[in-house]
Design a protein around this motif. Structure first.
Motif, PDB file in Angstrom:
ATOM      1  N   GLU A 238     -19.639 -56.526 -27.672  1.00  0.00           N
ATOM      2  CA  GLU A 238     -20.532 -57.670 -27.467  1.00  0.00           C
ATOM      3  C   GLU A 238     -19.961 -58.883 -28.201  1.00  0.00           C
ATOM      4  O   GLU A 238     -19.343 -58.732 -29.258  1.00  0.00           O
ATOM      5  CB  GLU A 238     -21.915 -57.413 -28.076  1.00  0.00           C
ATOM      6  CG  GLU A 238     -22.754 -56.392 -27.352  1.00  0.00           C
ATOM      7  CD  GLU A 238     -24.141 -56.225 -27.981  1.00  0.00           C
ATOM      8  OE1 GLU A 238     -25.027 -55.750 -27.294  1.00  0.00           O
ATOM      9  OE2 GLU A 238     -24.320 -56.570 -29.174  1.00  0.00           O
ATOM     10  N   ILE A 239     -20.216 -60.068 -27.648  1.00  0.00           N
ATOM     11  CA  ILE A 239     -19.896 -61.312 -28.355  1.00  0.00           C
ATOM     12  C   ILE A 239     -21.246 -61.981 -28.631  1.00  0.00           C
ATOM     13  O   ILE A 239     -22.062 -62.136 -27.712  1.00  0.00           O
ATOM     14  CB  ILE A 239     -19.036 -62.256 -27.493  1.00  0.00           C
ATOM     15  CG1 ILE A 239     -17.801 -61.542 -26.910  1.00  0.00           C
ATOM     16  CG2 ILE A 239     -18.652 -63.521 -28.280  1.00  0.00           C
ATOM     17  CD1 ILE A 239     -16.632 -61.341 -27.803  1.00  0.00           C
ATOM     18  N   GLY A 240     -21.484 -62.363 -29.891  1.00  0.00           N
ATOM     19  CA  GLY A 240     -22.742 -63.030 -30.242  1.00  0.00           C
ATOM     20  C   GLY A 240     -23.938 -62.156 -29.928  1.00  0.00           C
ATOM     21  O   GLY A 240     -23.980 -60.980 -30.257  1.00  0.00           O
ATOM     22  N   LEU A 241     -24.900 -62.737 -29.229  1.00  0.00           N
ATOM     23  CA  LEU A 241     -26.125 -62.009 -28.887  1.00  0.00           C
ATOM     24  C   LEU A 241     -25.851 -60.824 -27.962  1.00  0.00           C
ATOM     25  O   LEU A 241     -26.599 -59.846 -27.932  1.00  0.00           O
ATOM     26  CB  LEU A 241     -27.085 -62.997 -28.201  1.00  0.00           C
ATOM     27  CG  LEU A 241     -28.564 -62.692 -28.181  1.00  0.00           C
ATOM     28  CD1 LEU A 241     -29.098 -62.446 -29.589  1.00  0.00           C
ATOM     29  CD2 LEU A 241     -29.300 -63.859 -27.541  1.00  0.00           C
ATOM     30  N   GLY A 242     -24.785 -60.899 -27.185  1.00  0.00           N
ATOM     31  CA  GLY A 242     -24.350 -59.783 -26.341  1.00  0.00           C
ATOM     32  C   GLY A 242     -25.368 -59.386 -25.305  1.00  0.00           C
ATOM     33  O   GLY A 242     -25.971 -60.246 -24.652  1.00  0.00           O
ATOM     34  N   VAL A 243     -25.631 -58.075 -25.166  1.00  0.00           N
ATOM     35  CA  VAL A 243     -26.491 -57.584 -24.083  1.00  0.00           C
ATOM     36  C   VAL A 243     -27.933 -58.100 -24.223  1.00  0.00           C
ATOM     37  O   VAL A 243     -28.627 -58.249 -23.228  1.00  0.00           O
ATOM     38  CB  VAL A 243     -26.495 -56.037 -23.992  1.00  0.00           C
ATOM     39  CG1 VAL A 243     -25.122 -55.513 -23.627  1.00  0.00           C
ATOM     40  CG2 VAL A 243     -26.967 -55.398 -25.272  1.00  0.00           C
ATOM     41  N   GLU A 244     -28.342 -58.413 -25.432  1.00  0.00           N
ATOM     42  CA  GLU A 244     -29.703 -58.913 -25.658  1.00  0.00           C
ATOM     43  C   GLU A 244     -29.931 -60.224 -24.883  1.00  0.00           C
ATOM     44  O   GLU A 244     -31.052 -60.524 -24.457  1.00  0.00           O
ATOM     45  CB  GLU A 244     -29.930 -59.093 -27.167  1.00  0.00           C
ATOM     46  CG  GLU A 244     -31.198 -59.784 -27.598  1.00  0.00           C
ATOM     47  CD  GLU A 244     -32.482 -59.064 -27.182  1.00  0.00           C
ATOM     48  OE1 GLU A 244     -32.433 -57.865 -26.882  1.00  0.00           O
ATOM     49  OE2 GLU A 244     -33.530 -59.754 -27.133  1.00  0.00           O
ATOM     50  N   ALA A 245     -28.859 -60.987 -24.663  1.00  0.00           N
ATOM     51  CA  ALA A 245     -28.976 -62.255 -23.937  1.00  0.00           C
ATOM     52  C   ALA A 245     -29.513 -62.037 -22.527  1.00  0.00           C
ATOM     53  O   ALA A 245     -30.207 -62.901 -21.976  1.00  0.00           O
ATOM     54  CB  ALA A 245     -27.619 -62.961 -23.878  1.00  0.00           C
TER      55      ALA A 245
END
Ligand code: FMN
Length: 387
Positions: A238-245
């Motif tokens: 994931e980069i940053g917020l990843g899948v939560e985005a």
């Protein structure tokens, strides 16, 4: 172009990496590289192999009086546990490993493929990444990694103090979670089982403008994801917020843009600030001056002491999978590997952008492009007015 290749088998005489395109003029701090190698060997839950090895890098080429020359740098690690030719052929392939598909792919036995697929290779990737960090440091870029979850137990960082991580048996920034995590590793070992987890790497001091939006293979997030995904047993990145985005409305994902005139001279962000960093420091495949945040998800070790179901390759009849000496948990080690693999990709993007045959060339190009960017920002109104 900064790149590298690795060679070597887990129980062969040595592991070798050749790093090509590393700029001249960088002081090579071997102690720093060795310290990263030592950290990779540590962490609660590792197996016996780590007690047999004492990884210390041997630098065979590309330096003169301890400083890089711009020529290929050869890094070598000796395997104390070298016994490749004496090792038996496993009778039954292990699920979760290269054993079955690799021996059919290469028309060899299982031993030949598992020796190369082994995560022993990650020692070299740490050495290469640590070398890259010496270049990054010279231009003010730092990288750190830590464990944020292990065996399903969350360990959100309670501080950013690296001495906390270095005192943790499982490389977290959360001493409260460590007790439960260590107990979970003990319980898994008793049950003949293994544990996975989540690690995070954060890059600070990275200037705006590494990577590019113009072509798929120049996007910094794509390059980081590919490099991290190539680490043994990493199953998601994931980069940053990843899948939560994907679960939030846009208003809770997009990072607002602000301008602080007091920091207009800042060479990394030119005064632009983001109160949140859900993008993890990369937008449109390009670094935006915020910390770059990469998260990696490691599956549990597939070799189980309580051997999983498999078949005998000669008879094809059901039989427990072969057992190779194994770790119970290598998530702390994975945090060191991810940290250094990420560092290499950032260094590679840096050298590519700032055409770095030497450290001085990189520094001069950085300064020149910052000046150009400031001029571009200052003339913005005129350019827009003139169409
Ligand atoms: C630091 C580290 C140590 C590892 N140690 C072991 C181990 O002792 N035993 C094992 O079966 N797998 C171990 N693995 C995982 C395997 O190398 C990996 O699962 C295997 O090569 C198959 O690759 P894949 O999981 O990426 O498909 C380790 C991985 C890492 C990152």
């Amino acid at each position: 172009m900064l790149r590298y290749l690795t060679a070597g088998e887990s129980h062969g005489p040595a592991l070798t990496a050749i790093v090509e395109g590393f700029p001249s003029g960088v002081a090579i701090d071997k102690t720093f590289i060795d310290r990263e190698l030592e950290r990779r060997q540590g962490g609660y839950g590792r197996g016996k192999r780590q007690k047999l090895e004492t990884d210390r890098v041997i630098i065979d080429s590309g330096t003169f009086h301890g400083v890089s020359t711009g020529a290929p740098i050869t890094l070598r690690l000796i395997n104390n546990d070298a016994k490749l030719e004496r090792l038996a052929e496993p009778a039954s392939p292990r699920g979760g490993h290269i054993d079955l598909a690799g021996s059919i792919n290469y028309q060899t036995g299982i031993r030949q493929v598992l020796e190369r697929a082994s995560a022993r290779e990650t020692a070299l990737r740490v050495a290469v990444g640590a070398l890259a960090r010496l270049l990054l440091r010279a231009v003010g870029i730092e990288v750190f990694g830590y464990v944020s979850e292990l065996g399903g137990i969350a360990a959100p960082p309670l501080s950013r103090d690296l001495s906390v991580r270095d005192a943790s048996p499982v490389y977290t920034l959360n001493p409260e979670a460590d007790v439960a995590i260590v107990a979970a590793i003990d319980a898994a070992q008793k049950a003949g089982d293994t544990l996975g987890g989540v690690v995070e790497a954060v890059v600070t001091g990275c200037p705006m403008g590494l990577g590019s939006h113009v072509q798929y293979d120049r996007k910094l997030d794509a390059r980081l994801a590919a490099a991290v995904m190539s680490i043994q047993a990493i199953k998601a990145v994931e980069i940053g917020l990843g899948v939560e985005a994907a679960r939030r409305p846009g208003s809770k994902v997009m990072d607002p843009i602000q301008f602080d005139p007091d920091h207009a001279e800042d060479d990394r962000r030119f005064g632009f600030r983001r109160p949140t960093n859900n993008a993890g420091g990369i937008e449109g495949g390009t670094s935006n001056g915020e910390p770059i945040v990469v998260r990696a998800f490691k599956k549990p070790i597939s070799t189980l002491a309580a051997r999983g179901p498999s078949v005998n390759m000669a008879t094809k009849s059901p039989t427990p999978a072969s057992y190779e000496r194994s770790d119970v948990c290598a998530v702390p080690a994975a945090s060191v590997i991810v940290e250094n693999v990420v560092a290499f990709e950032i260094a590679s993007a840096l050298v590519e952008k700032y055409v770095g045959t030497s450290l001085e060339a990189v520094q001069a190009a950085l300064a020149a492009i910052h000046t150009l960017n400031r001029q571009h920002l200052a003339s913005w109104g005129e350019e827009q007015a003139s169409g």
